[in-house]
Design a protein around this motif. Sequence first.
Motif, short mmCIF file in Angstrom:
data_model
loop_
_atom_site.label_atom_id
_atom_site.label_comp_id
_atom_site.label_asym_id
_atom_site.label_seq_id
_atom_site.Cartn_x
_atom_site.Cartn_y
_atom_site.Cartn_z
N ARG A 122 0.82 -1.21 0.00
CA ARG A 122 0.00 0.00 0.00
C ARG A 122 0.86 1.26 0.00
O ARG A 122 0.54 2.25 -0.67
N SER A 123 1.96 1.21 0.75
CA SER A 123 2.84 2.38 0.78
C SER A 123 3.49 2.64 -0.58
O SER A 123 3.87 3.77 -0.89
N LEU A 124 3.61 1.59 -1.40
CA LEU A 124 4.18 1.73 -2.74
C LEU A 124 3.13 2.10 -3.78
O LEU A 124 3.44 2.24 -4.96
N GLY A 125 1.89 2.24 -3.32
CA GLY A 125 0.82 2.67 -4.23
C GLY A 125 0.00 1.55 -4.83
O GLY A 125 -0.87 1.80 -5.67
N ALA A 126 0.26 0.30 -4.43
CA ALA A 126 -0.50 -0.83 -4.96
C ALA A 126 -1.88 -0.89 -4.33
O ALA A 126 -2.04 -0.65 -3.13
N LYS A 127 -2.88 -1.20 -5.13
CA LYS A 127 -4.25 -1.35 -4.64
C LYS A 127 -4.45 -2.82 -4.27
O LYS A 127 -4.79 -3.65 -5.12
N VAL A 128 -4.22 -3.12 -3.00
CA VAL A 128 -4.16 -4.51 -2.55
C VAL A 128 -5.49 -5.22 -2.75
O VAL A 128 -5.56 -6.32 -3.30
N ASN A 129 -6.58 -4.60 -2.28
CA ASN A 129 -7.88 -5.27 -2.35
C ASN A 129 -8.33 -5.51 -3.78
O ASN A 129 -8.80 -6.61 -4.13
N SER A 130 -8.20 -4.48 -4.62
CA SER A 130 -8.64 -4.64 -6.01
C SER A 130 -7.76 -5.64 -6.75
O SER A 130 -8.25 -6.40 -7.60
N THR A 131 -6.47 -5.69 -6.40
CA THR A 131 -5.57 -6.68 -7.01
C THR A 131 -6.02 -8.09 -6.67
O THR A 131 -6.07 -8.97 -7.54
N ARG A 132 -6.38 -8.31 -5.41
CA ARG A 132 -6.84 -9.64 -4.99
C ARG A 132 -8.18 -9.99 -5.63
O ARG A 132 -8.40 -11.14 -6.02
N VAL A 133 -9.07 -9.04 -5.74
CA VAL A 133 -10.37 -9.31 -6.37
C VAL A 133 -10.18 -9.70 -7.83
O VAL A 133 -10.76 -10.69 -8.30
N ILE A 134 -9.37 -8.93 -8.55
CA ILE A 134 -9.10 -9.27 -9.95
C ILE A 134 -8.43 -10.63 -10.05
O ILE A 134 -8.74 -11.44 -10.94
N GLY A 135 -7.51 -10.91 -9.12
CA GLY A 135 -6.83 -12.20 -9.12
C GLY A 135 -7.79 -13.35 -8.90
O GLY A 135 -7.69 -14.39 -9.57
N VAL A 136 -8.73 -13.20 -7.98
CA VAL A 136 -9.72 -14.25 -7.71
C VAL A 136 -10.61 -14.47 -8.93
O VAL A 136 -10.94 -15.60 -9.30
N ILE A 137 -10.99 -13.37 -9.59
CA ILE A 137 -11.80 -13.50 -10.82
C ILE A 137 -11.02 -14.27 -11.88
O ILE A 137 -11.55 -15.16 -12.56
N ALA A 138 -9.74 -13.91 -12.04
CA ALA A 138 -8.91 -14.59 -13.04
C ALA A 138 -8.76 -16.07 -12.72
O ALA A 138 -8.88 -16.94 -13.61
N VAL A 139 -8.49 -16.41 -11.46
CA VAL A 139 -8.34 -17.81 -11.06
C VAL A 139 -9.64 -18.58 -11.29
O VAL A 139 -9.63 -19.73 -11.77
N THR A 140 -10.77 -17.96 -10.99
CA THR A 140 -12.06 -18.61 -11.19
C THR A 140 -12.29 -18.92 -12.67
O THR A 140 -12.71 -20.03 -13.03
N LEU A 141 -12.01 -17.95 -13.54
CA LEU A 141 -12.19 -18.17 -14.97
C LEU A 141 -11.25 -19.25 -15.48
O LEU A 141 -11.66 -20.15 -16.24
N LEU A 142 -9.98 -19.19 -15.08
CA LEU A 142 -8.98 -20.13 -15.59
C LEU A 142 -9.22 -21.55 -15.07
O LEU A 142 -9.28 -22.51 -15.86
N ALA A 143 -9.33 -21.70 -13.76
CA ALA A 143 -9.50 -23.03 -13.18
C ALA A 143 -10.86 -23.63 -13.54
O ALA A 143 -10.97 -24.83 -13.83
N GLY A 144 -11.90 -22.80 -13.55
CA GLY A 144 -13.22 -23.29 -13.91
C GLY A 144 -13.29 -23.76 -15.35
O GLY A 144 -13.83 -24.83 -15.65
N ALA A 145 -12.72 -22.97 -16.27
CA ALA A 145 -12.73 -23.36 -17.68
C ALA A 145 -11.92 -24.63 -17.91
O ALA A 145 -12.35 -25.53 -18.65
#
Length: 353
Positions: free
Chosen positions: A246-269
């Motif tokens: 967070r101190s480096l400017g990364a959006k931690v929560n949105s990064t994790r949400v996008i990551g979970v969406i990506a994992v769901t699409l990839l693993a589910g497909a």
Amino acid sequence: MPVATKKTDESDRLEQSGGLAETNSRRALGLFVLLGVLAAICLLSIAVGTKYIPPSEVWNALFHFDESNNHVIIREIRVPRTVLGLIVGVALGVSGALIQAMTRNPLADPGILGVNAGAAFFVALAVGMLGFTGIWSYIWFAFLGAILATVAVYALGSMSRAGATPIRLTLSGIALSAVLGGITSGMLLLDPDAFDKMRLWGAGSLAGRGLDISLAISPFVIVGSVLALVIARPLNALALGDDLARSLGAKVNSTRVIGVIAVTLLAGAATAAAGPIGFVGLMIPHMVRWFVGPDQRWILLYTVVAAPCLLLLSDIVGRLVIRPGELQVGIVTAFVGAPVLIFLVRRKKVSGL
């Protein structure tokens, strides 16, 4: 002295920049070589099987089709199988790399953390209980199962003062996989028709799938892979810990949400198309990390190429070891991946990446 110090600092920066450029050049060259290896494995996958077909015949079947037996085998069976292996390999590898990066857990993998088992359970529910048979019908159940399994494993792994440690997440995932796997098997055994349709799928297999399956899952795999590449830089910051990220400017929560969406699409497909195939997402990110270092951008790029290499090689081995029979690719990857998991668990430092 100040002038000398300034010149020294500038020379250090130039030296570091030159070293980084040289490192990136080596990484790019390695990626190019790996692409050549993948192309060779694809040709081998098309040529090798119960019946060996010479490369010249493969070329003629691809570009001068004449409806002979060998040409039909290549066009109708082996090419769709190879294409599916490419797509599923990318999905499994990238989803594994994402899970490891987001959780800082070197033991993470869609199979080990129960994501594949959740997707497989809901696919079995859709096919066995609801009678859905087309992939466009049950792929949505795979996505639902993947996301619910992800949430359940994280909730179970967090039920302690220590929080969601790598070992707790791994044990929770293995337990959930065992439970869902048993229920899935029970449902299919109670329905002989569903069991017959899904017996190869349940072990993880690329056999018997047409190009329609690859076309159905490819949009989801492409979107998931693009999302993974988009958050690659924030994942580098996330590896330093949430507060520092967070101190480096990364959006931690949105990064994790996008990551979970990506994992769901990839693993589910991947699970909807080929069944629950494990350990690809565990082994490949570790292997490429040894070569490219901790930069998630390079890890993801290498994983996109290396994961299909492993999956297709495992599929080729499965065709050859018990000829004229065949061993499902999910069994081969488990045979290779289980010792890797044991090695990682026995390491003294498995707390993070």
